[in-house]
Design a protein around this motif. Structure first.
Motif, mmCIF file in Angstrom:
data_model
loop_
_atom_site.group_PDB
_atom_site.id
_atom_site.type_symbol
_atom_site.label_atom_id
_atom_site.label_comp_id
_atom_site.label_asym_id
_atom_site.label_seq_id
_atom_site.Cartn_x
_atom_site.Cartn_y
_atom_site.Cartn_z
ATOM 1 N N GLN A 1 28.442 53.458 11.309
ATOM 2 C CA GLN A 1 29.665 53.662 10.643
ATOM 3 C C GLN A 1 30.605 52.716 10.945
ATOM 4 O OE1 GLN A 1 30.763 57.832 10.406
ATOM 5 N NE2 GLN A 1 29.897 57.734 8.231
ATOM 6 N N PRO B 1 29.878 50.126 6.151
ATOM 7 C CA PRO B 1 30.790 51.283 5.286
ATOM 8 C C PRO B 1 29.937 52.038 4.548
ATOM 9 C CG PRO B 1 30.301 48.834 3.977
ATOM 10 C CD PRO B 1 29.574 48.772 5.371
ATOM 11 N N LEU B 2 29.307 53.110 5.450
ATOM 12 C CA LEU B 2 28.475 54.136 4.887
ATOM 13 C C LEU B 2 29.076 55.423 5.056
ATOM 14 C CD1 LEU B 2 25.036 53.182 6.181
ATOM 15 C CD2 LEU B 2 25.885 52.648 3.860
ATOM 16 N N SER B 3 28.680 56.365 3.955
ATOM 17 C CA SER B 3 29.217 57.771 3.906
ATOM 18 C C SER B 3 28.278 58.455 5.075
ATOM 19 C CB SER B 3 28.936 58.412 2.635
ATOM 20 O OG SER B 3 27.615 58.542 2.491
ATOM 21 N N ASP B 4 28.775 59.711 5.276
ATOM 22 C CA ASP B 4 28.341 60.406 6.632
ATOM 23 C C ASP B 4 26.932 60.788 6.269
ATOM 24 O OD1 ASP B 4 30.604 60.308 7.819
ATOM 25 O OD2 ASP B 4 31.136 62.472 7.761
ATOM 26 N N ALA B 5 26.578 61.105 4.971
ATOM 27 C CA ALA B 5 25.055 61.546 4.634
ATOM 28 C C ALA B 5 24.367 60.097 4.689
ATOM 29 C CB ALA B 5 25.195 62.275 3.245
ATOM 30 N N ASP B 6 24.918 59.096 3.992
ATOM 31 C CA ASP B 6 23.863 57.899 4.234
ATOM 32 C C ASP B 6 23.753 57.296 5.610
ATOM 33 O OD1 ASP B 6 24.020 57.816 1.488
ATOM 34 O OD2 ASP B 6 25.529 56.333 1.149
#
Lengths: 335, 325, 315
Positions: free
Chosen positions: B118, B122-127
């Protein structure tokens, strides 16, 4: 072997107590825990020869080195030097004078606060071989020359020397009581390759000149091949394959020996791709049942998982080889 | 192929009270995209220092005194620390000898992986978590999804080094600097880690600078190799040529001093003496006091890299004959 | 055969030059705080050691005391006399001379107490670390128990018990010795713990194993191999402890269980001066107090510097 062995080890076993301190053990209701470092190891080294023990970390090779010079008291079995039993921790100056040890880390094996001449002269003083100061100084100078340093180096402190030079000092100390037998515990594994060659050559020269007998401990098979007459391959405290070095390198039979040889990158075929064997050495505190190598062995079957293999002697063109493997005994490795 | 990384006449110095010590002296190398460059040498030759200078982790008071380091043509040796931090991990990954220096013992490996991902992507927590699991699978950790919640000490040495590789590669850098990645491991595990590193960097097109003292590891992994001696590049060339037809007398001596597995000699070839200390560098070629081929010019003039046979060697009188016939 | 000459060891001049050039000395020369602290300590040591020759008066010589000289204030004030630069006390003693002699006794007790604690602590630490097992556990638990009590309490207790046991006349003549013992015995655990820690590291090093392989006796391994390699941190603790020991002595003397007014240390001077503080004769207690603070501060700064200089990671 018909010739008399200088060092003979029979059924050697050693355990380390790795339990927690007494109070913690009592509070948690734990039992004592032991680490079986060496189990049922037997071998003999004929005078003037080199026997090497090779294996990965935790295989017990360094423990055997320390047992052989009496640093530990063996849990089982016996060690005889020239016919006399070695007793750990007891004063046997007559015996101790005849053996010494070379260590792995040249930065830790010399007392940083002592001058080189005092370091080398310590065995001479401890065994009372010479009393006269000038005589000792001459002997120390001679030893320094013998290992490729100069007598003037004796007044310096260890930190003034490079790793390879320190290992020469270490060898000079080991030779100062005129021993017949040297235990060499990974003597070159902390050194650079070009320096390693210098030290290995020196050790071979000294062996030829002084008729020394070596117990050589290493994890580096190429170094072992260069140095040894006899070879023992160890895995988790046991010797899995033992015999003349030539025989084992010409035709390794034990699956672990073959794995080890296969794992070494080859310089003659750069870029060669290999299929590495999976798995790692299990913890010696809780070794697998049966043959301890079975979880990584491509030839393992039900018997290997249950029954500890006993060494089997096979005759080869280079001499007798002992192999502790069910698959080899049953001929499954050639199928 | 255009060079991904260029090190151009890099000099690293350590000011001490007895004078300035030059630890790296005009080191020039380049790594092409997708290439594995081996850097080999004895302790103190400057191989690790070269890696540290590239990722901006020189220990003070060490400093870059001269020269440039360029990544895709842009200078990175004079970047401010904050930008260098962003570059590390995102564009240049690092793998060190001891996995425990890279892994924080207080956090689960999942948290460390997700954090690294992260920071750079730029990734979400789940990704990010899914990506972390995928990387653990790629480096061959069984039961990857569950092992996210394990702490570093719960892994064996080999498994830990796999986690470090995942950590170095998870932000998909263009270059990985691997400093003695297998030295602390057992031989059988060493082979596994090298095979893994080779496969992953090939799959992802990552360039590698592999710093090691082990010629065997280089032989098996590298495309080209730089041999370092006393802070200088002594020889540079394709790995097979350097190993089989070395032009620099030091490389030739080094290769001959390695005991072989497939044949036995009574005596190993040895290079007498030892590498000069930084405060006692001989004039001219640093190797001349140990060199049997040295001529007057070697003692007076420092050689730069020049074409010699199939490699480039910093030597006035390069070796012509091949090593093993 | 060639005869090998014994190479001569370097001479004194060369050794001094090497010492001046050593990293430690270089570090010292380039640290203003250390140089200042060192200068203060050196000056105080000089004054204390040579007090009988340096001091303008002898505060112990009752014949030279004159009650007419009592209660002179220090020099720039009205009623001061140049022969008594820091004033005089109620019996006409010169405060400056009393401070010089007081420092002498304070340093004497402090240094002796630290040496005592050091010898006891280092030996116990070496033994615990090298022997391990039950010996280690027993010695270290004793140290732990003692560390739960404040050092000054232990000193008071030891001082009181020894004082009660010994007959009164013997007690008087041995007062300094008792004080040294009481302060020293309260400080050994720190030395013991540090030395034990370093010993645990050193005893597994290969040079110790090399000595054991040839059968060097255990006590010799401890004293000639391990001891020289664990002394670095001991030196630091000893310096820092010297400050504590001097304060302890001053505290005990201030409380009246230390040295009698006939042999006044800095603490005794502060104590006697204290009685006159509210009558406005402040100099009798403030000057010895300031001297004590300066001395302990300088010694501790020196100790702090030594700790940093010997710690390669902070450099």
């Amino acid at each position: 072997m018909a010739e008399a062995a200088l060092l003979e080890i029979r059924g050697l076993g050693h355990e380390f107590d790795v339990s927690r301190p007494w109070l913690q053990r009592a509070l948690r209701g734990e039992r004592r825990r032991f680490l079986r470092a060496v189990d049922e190891v037997s071998f003999a080294i004929p005078r003037g020869q080199t026997l090497s023990l090779v294996g990965e970390s935790g295989c017990g090779k360094s423990t055997i080195a320390r047992l052989a010079v009496g640093l530990y008291r063996p849990s089982r079995g016996s060690i005889h030097f020239d016919g006399t039993g070695i007793v750990a921790g007891q004063a046997q100056p007559a015996l101790r004078r005849r053996m010494n040890m070379i260590f792995q880390d040249p930065y830790a094996s010399l007392n940083p606060r002592w001058r080189v001449s005092d370091i080398i002269a310590e065995p001479i003083r401890v065994f009372g071989l010479m009393k006269d100061r000038a005589q000792i100084a001459a002997r120390v100078g001679g030893l320094l020359s013998q290992v490729g340093l100069t007598p003037a180096d004796g007044t310096k402190f260890p930190h003034e020397f490079s790793g390879g030079q320190r290992q020469r000092i270490s060898i000079a100390r080991a030779l100062s009581s005129e021993p017949e037998f040297l235990v060499c515990d990974e003597p070159t594994s902390a050194l650079d390759v070009s320096v390693q060659a210098q030290i290995l050559n020196l050790m071979k020269d000294l062996q030829a000149r002084l008729g020394l007998t070596y117990l050589f401990i290493s994890h580096n098979l190429a170094v072992v091949r260069h140095m040894s007459d006899q070879l023992g391959v160890m895995y988790l405290g046991r010797i899995v394959e033992m015999g003349p070095a030539e025989a084992i390198f010409a035709a390794p039979r034990h699956p672990y020996t073959r794995l080890l040889l296969e794992a070494i990158p080859s310089l003659s075929e750069p870029g060669r791709a290999r299929v590495p064997v999976g798995g790692e050495v299990p913890s010696p505190i809780a070794p697998p049942p049966g043959c301890t190598f079975h979880p990584r062995c491509p030839l393992a079957n039900a018997r290997c998982r249950a029954e500890v293999p006993q060494p089997l002697t096979l005759q080869t063109a280079h001499g007798a080889v002992d192999i502790a493997c069910h698959a080899v005994a049953e001929g499954r490795d050639r199928a | 192929m255009a060079a991904l990384l260029e090190v151009d006449r890099l000099c690293v110095e350590f000011p001490t009270r007895r004078g300035v010590l030059r630890a790296l002296d005009h080191v020039s190398l380049s790594i092409a995209a997708g290439e594995v460059l081996g850097v080999v040498g004895e302790s103190g030759a400057g191989k690790s220092l070269t890696g540290a200078a590239i990722i901006g982790l020189l220990e003070p008071p060490g400093r870059i005194a001269k020269g440039e380091i360029r990544l895709e043509g842009r200078r990175i040796d004079n970047l401010p620390p904050s930008e260098m931090r962003r570059l590390r991990g995102r564009r240049i990954g690092a793998i060190f000898q001891d996995p425990l220096t890279t892994l924080n013992p207080l956090y689960t490996i999942g948290r460390q992986l997700v954090e690294t991902i992260q920071t750079h992507l730029p990734l979400s927590d789940a990704d990010a978590r899914a990506r972390a699991v995928s990387w653990l699978e790629q480096v061959g950790i069984p039961g990857a999804a569950d092992r996210l919640f394990s702490y570093p000490h719960e892994f064996s040495g080999g498994m830990r080094q796999r986690v470090v590789i995942a950590l170095a590669l998870c932000a998909e850098p263009q270059l990985v600097i691997a400093d003695e990645p297998t030295t602390a491991l057992d031989v059988s595990v060493q082979a596994q880690i090298i095979a893994l590193l080779k496969r992953l960097t090939r799959e992802h097109g990552t360039s590698v600078m592999l710093v090691t003292h082990d010629m065997g590891v280089i032989a098996e992994t590298a495309d080209r190799v730089a041999v370092m001696y006393a802070g200088r590049v002594a020889e540079l060339g394709p790995v097979a040529s350097v190993i089989q037809e070395p032009a620099h007398p030091y490389t030739a001596g080094l290769m001959a001093s390695i005991p072989a597995l497939d044949r036995r000699v009574t005596r190993l070839a040895q290079i007498d003496g030892s590498m000069p200390r930084l405060n006692a560098m001989p004039p001219g070629c640093a190797f001349h006091p140990r060199c049997a081929r040295a001529v007057a010019q070697c003692m007076a003039e420092q050689p730069g890299l020049m074409a010699a046979g199939r490699t480039e060697a910093a030597c006035w009188v390069p070796v012509k004959e091949a090593l093993h016939g | 055969m060639s005869v090998t000459a014994t190479p001569a060891r370097p001479g004194l001049g060369a050794r001094l030059r090497a010492a001046y050039d050593s990293d430690l000395c270089y570090h010292f020369r380039h640290s203003p705080v250390a140089v200042l602290a060192g200068a203060i300590v050196a000056l105080m040591l000089f004054g204390a050691i040579f007090a009988p020759w340096v001091a303008p008066h002898d505060p112990f010589d009752l014949a030279s005391l004159n009650l007419m000289d009592s209660f002179h204030p220090p020099v720039p004030l009205a009623g001061s006399v140049w022969t008594f630069p820091l004033g005089t006390d109620d019996q006409g003693r010169d405060v400056f001379s009393a401070i010089l002699f007081g420092m002498r006794i304070s340093l004497e007790v402090g240094v002796a107490a630290v040496l005592f604690a050091m010898v006891v602590g280092v030996l116990i630490g070496l033994l615990a670390g090298y022997a391990g097992g039950v010996v280690d556990a027993a010695l270290m638990r004793i140290a732990d128990v003692q560390l739960t009590f404040p050092a000054i309490l232990v000193s008071l207790l030891v001082d009181g018990v020894v004082g009660a046991v010994l007959p009164t006349d013997l007690h008087r003549s041995l007062q300094i010795g008792i004080l040294i013992f009481a302060i020293g015995i309260s400080n050994w655990p720190q030395f013991a713990r540090t030395v034990r820690g370093s010993t645990l590291v050193e005893r597994n090093k290969e040079y110790v194993m090399a000595a054991r392989v040839i059968g060097v006796a255990r006590w010799r391994v401890m004293l000639s191999h391990i001891l020289p390699n664990v002394l670095g941190p001991v030196l630091i603790i000893a310096t820092l402890n010297l400050g504590f020991a001097i304060i302890s002595e001053a505290t005990l003397s201030f409380l009246g269980v230390g040295l009698p007014p006939t042999e006044p240390s800095l603490g005794t001077l502060i104590n006697t001066g204290n009685n006159f503080l509210f009558s406005g004769d402040w100099w009798m207690t403030v000057f010895p107090g300031a001297t004590l603070v300066l001395m302990v501060l300088a010694i501790n700064l020196l100790g702090d510097w030594l700790r940093d200089a010997l710690n390669p990671r902070l450099r």
